[in-house]
Design an enzyme around this catalytic site. Structure first.
Site, PDB file in Angstrom:
ATOM      1  N   CYS A  83       0.814  -1.215   0.000  1.00 44.62           N
ATOM      2  CA  CYS A  83       0.000   0.000   0.000  1.00 44.62           C
ATOM      3  C   CYS A  83       0.852   1.272   0.000  1.00 44.62           C
ATOM      4  O   CYS A  83       1.493   1.570  -0.999  1.00 44.62           O
ATOM      5  CB  CYS A  83      -0.987  -0.034   1.153  1.00 44.62           C
ATOM      6  N   HIS A 187      -3.593  -5.712   1.446  1.00 41.66           N
ATOM      7  CA  HIS A 187      -3.268  -6.001   2.837  1.00 41.66           C
ATOM      8  C   HIS A 187      -4.411  -6.855   3.341  1.00 41.66           C
ATOM      9  O   HIS A 187      -5.033  -7.556   2.553  1.00 41.66           O
ATOM     10  CB  HIS A 187      -3.055  -4.701   3.635  1.00 41.66           C
TER      11      HIS A 187
END
Lengths: 237, 469
Positions: A83, A187
């Site tokens: 991310c 994630h």
């Protein structure tokens, strides 16, 4: 293993899967202003943060830390950016306020903020990852990002979207890969959900020192059941 | 537009809302707590402004990630104890429609509220809308934790959103802020009048930041904060080593905190008008904070210290957050799970540690919108601390849409995984069956899993559907 602002689930996953096989692991957290010790670590996890923190991280990475990451990556070191960490591994990253932050430049890609009329890209993601032998395996995760990442000419995606948005919600790509350096928006946490991918990182890292090394298989029934229940739902849409 | 017409419009709005409420009850659609708000706002968009201005004692709103419902209910209870009548949106309908619905239900057809004051729990992102429409004498911000990131994006941004509403408070309006939460405390820099509350007790120091620390960097300059004591998550006694930001001095303080497991907590409350010892009959530090915030709001609304003490000591609990349900010769103890900090607090209070006594535990994790769709937060819960404590007596039963992820989480904390039963109905039945007579089953569900489990318990004859409450 070195942890730069990383996701706790990913750290625990690598730790336990090594431990269960009798491979000892030491985790070192590298905070702002501290240097990476490239020669002392085998795996580098690189997380990210909110916009305000991204600016601090970009600043932190502009010196020797960024240079270290570049050389680790180009020498085949095992790096996973997730991310915000993934975004900062590109050439540059633009915040929602229009501030242009320099990236580490490991990958030939950049990230733009979402336009006012565009939504954040949020939800479960299933990605098909090509392997060296021509086969494919899937990884599953959760994404939540406003930024749109565009791959440059020379960048190879980590995989193709089966369901979800990925890099930008438009071109069907997700993440990036260069040798043993991986970047991804997934994630949720990524590694506990995808034990084969965790093992790949561990095995690659140890093989750099001992090329005959192979990992013993583990009983992954709990993980596989969890994967299938969510992947099945995601495939059905 | 003339006044008669405006009043007529208001009456029609209230009438329409009543019909909607009756219809939704009759059809058992379960939307009885927000639908009247939607309907009345369509008829008269100013309905909330008009009604809130007619409250003799004014309105107060409570927001924050954790404890809104409990705190609002506590304040209402205190006000009742002090013979003030307060209306609140008690069933968790905390957007502007739910707030409107509550006031509409409290008003007669001429648009006159029956209550003296209003107490609203308001969803963090809905604060600006509510503050713009309702005349708020007080706006209390309890805490800001990483909770539903997939809904709001970013915590700091959420702080900005809340602070943007401060200018909409009337000239005599105040903001009540938790001094121990750095992000919340920093919002006071943008308020005309800020009142701070906080806990001052070094014995609560966890010694380190829990893994879920959300906002450990200075909200003003970004430097890592230095903590003198960490109570839970990022909440504690802190200071910025770089800029002038520091924990504001609290005018309302709780000290000498003593936990007594599920029975509750006793503490010493210091206020501008005196000090008192009191017992909070809800467990954990969380509820000590809720009681402290409730005391501030009630006293700022004019309640005397003795009445605050009396109200808090006689308060039993809020729907769904902490609830005991008799199930034949057994008991089900429901503890709502919202985020890692809350989960840690529940584990610390009920499962780990002496005198906790939770042997039979059912965890149910759903990932519907109301639960949060991203379950990565399970990795921020300190199950490792629980494994280290050696206090887990029986393997946990795991349920919910994300039962699989929960089972993986337990496995990686070296905790034994008991039955994995994704179906909530089957899971609660099986877990109750496995609980010996005379003992308690601890049920730890996320929001929608809690609703499902309550429904099953109700079908078994153990409780009533919530909208009948």
């Amino acid at each position: 293993m070195m942890n730069l602002y990383g996701d706790r689930g990913n750290v625990i996953s690598i730790q336990k899967r090594c431990e269960w096989r009798g491979v000892s692991v030491e985790v070192t957290d590298v905070r702002l202003g501290e240097s990476i010790r490239p020669t002392e670590c085998d795996i580098f996890l690189f997380g990210g943060g909110q916009d305000r923190e991204q600016a601090l991280l970009a600043d932190d990475l502009s010196g020797s830390k960024g240079a270290d990451l570049r050389s680790i990556s180009s020498e085949g070191g095992v790096v996973l950016g997730v991310c915000g960490g993934y975004q900062l591994m590109g050439s540059h990253y633009e915040t929602a306020d229009g501030e242009k932050l320099p990236g580490v430049g490991v990958f030939d890609l950049h990230t733009e903020p979402r336009k006012p009329e565009e939504a954040r890209l949020i939800g479960n993601v299933l990605v098909r990852v090509p392997l060296e032998d021509g086969s494919h395996r899937e990884i599953l995760g959760f994404e939540n990002h406003g930024g749109r990442t565009r791959l440059g000419e020379g960048a190879e995606p980590l995989g193709r979207i089966v369901s979800g948005f990925g890099n930008n919600g438009e071109d069907g790509t997700e993440g990036a890969r260069k040798m043993n350096t991986y970047g991804t928006y997934l994630h949720g946490s990524l590694l506990p959900k995808n034990p084969w991918f965790t093992d790949r990182l561990i095995e690659t890292a140890i093989r750099r020192a001992d090329d005959t090394f192979t990992l013993e298989p583990l009983d992954d029934e709990t993980e596989n059941t969890a994967f299938e229940s969510v992947a099945g739902r995601v495939r059905r849409g | 537009m003339n006044k008669t017409l405006e009043n007529a419009r208001l009456s029609v709005a209230i009438l329409a809302a009543r019909s909607a409420m009756l219809a939704s009850r009759a059809l058992r659609t379960g939307g009885g707590s927000t639908m009247p708000g939607v309907v009345s706002r369509r008829v008269d968009p100013k309905v909330l402004t008009k009604l809130s201005k007619r409250l003799p004692g004014g309105a107060a709103a409570i927001t924050g990630t954790n404890g809104k419902t409990t705190t609002a209910r506590m304040v209402s209870h205190i006000l009742r104890t002090a013979n003030m009548k307060a209306v609140n949106n008690s069933t968790g309908a905390n957007l502007v429609t739910g707030v409107t619905a509550a006031l509409v239900a409290d008003s007669d057809f001429s648009g006159k509220p029956r209550s003296d004051t209003a107490l609203f729990e308001v969803d963090e992102a809905s604060v600006p809308k509510v503050a713009a429409e309702a005349e708020l004498k007080l706006l209390a911000v309890l805490n800001l934790f990483r909770d539903q990131l997939d809904r709001y994006g970013e915590l700091a941004y959420l702080g900005k959103i809340i602070a943007s509403s401060f200018d909409d408070l009337p000239p005599d309006g105040s903001v009540v802020l938790n001094a121990d939460d750095p992000l919340v405390a920093s919002l006071g820099r943008q308020a005309r009048k800020a009142i701070y509350f906080g806990v001052e007790d070094h014995s609560l120091d966890m010694g380190r930041l829990q893994h879920v620390a959300d906002s450990k960097s200075c909200p003003v300059c970004g430097t890592d904060l230095v903590y003198e004591a960490v109570y839970l998550g990022h909440v504690g006694l802190y200071d910025c080593p770089n800029c002038d930001f520091t924990r504001p001095e609290a005018t309302y303080r709780a000290t000498d905190i003593r936990f007594d497991g599920a029975k509750g907590t006793s503490l010493r409350l210091s206020t501008p008008s005196g000090e008192t010892e009191m017992k909070v009959r809800l467990p954990g530090l969380y509820n000590a904070y809720n009681a402290l915030a409730a005391a501030v709001v009630a006293m700022e609304m004019g309640v005397a210290l003795e009445d605050v003490k009396g109200g808090i000591e006689s308060f039993g609990g809020a729907f769904g957050r902490v609830e005991r349900i008799q199930a034949g010769d057994k008991e089900a103890f429901l503890l709502l799970i919202k985020n890692p900090v809350g989960f840690n607090e529940i584990l610390r209070t009920f499962v780990a540690g002496e005198g906790s006594g939770a042997s039979h535990v059912l965890i149910a994790i759903n990932d519907n919108d109301a639960d949060g769709r991203d379950v990565s937060w399970l990795w921020d819960v300190d199950f490792e601390m629980l494994a280290d404590s050696g206090d887990v007596r029986e393997p946990f039963t795991v349920s919910g849409i994300r039962a699989g992820d929960m089972a993986v989480r337990l496995k990686y904390a070296d905790l034994p995984v008991g039955s994995v039963i994704p179906d909530r109905e089957k899971a609660i039945k099986s877990a109750l069956e496995a609980t010996p007579s005379g003992e308690t089953l601890y049920v730890l569900p996320t929001y929608t899993a809690m609703l499902e489990i309550r429904r099953t318990l109700s079908d078994l004859g153990h409780t009533h559907p919530f909208w009948e409450e």
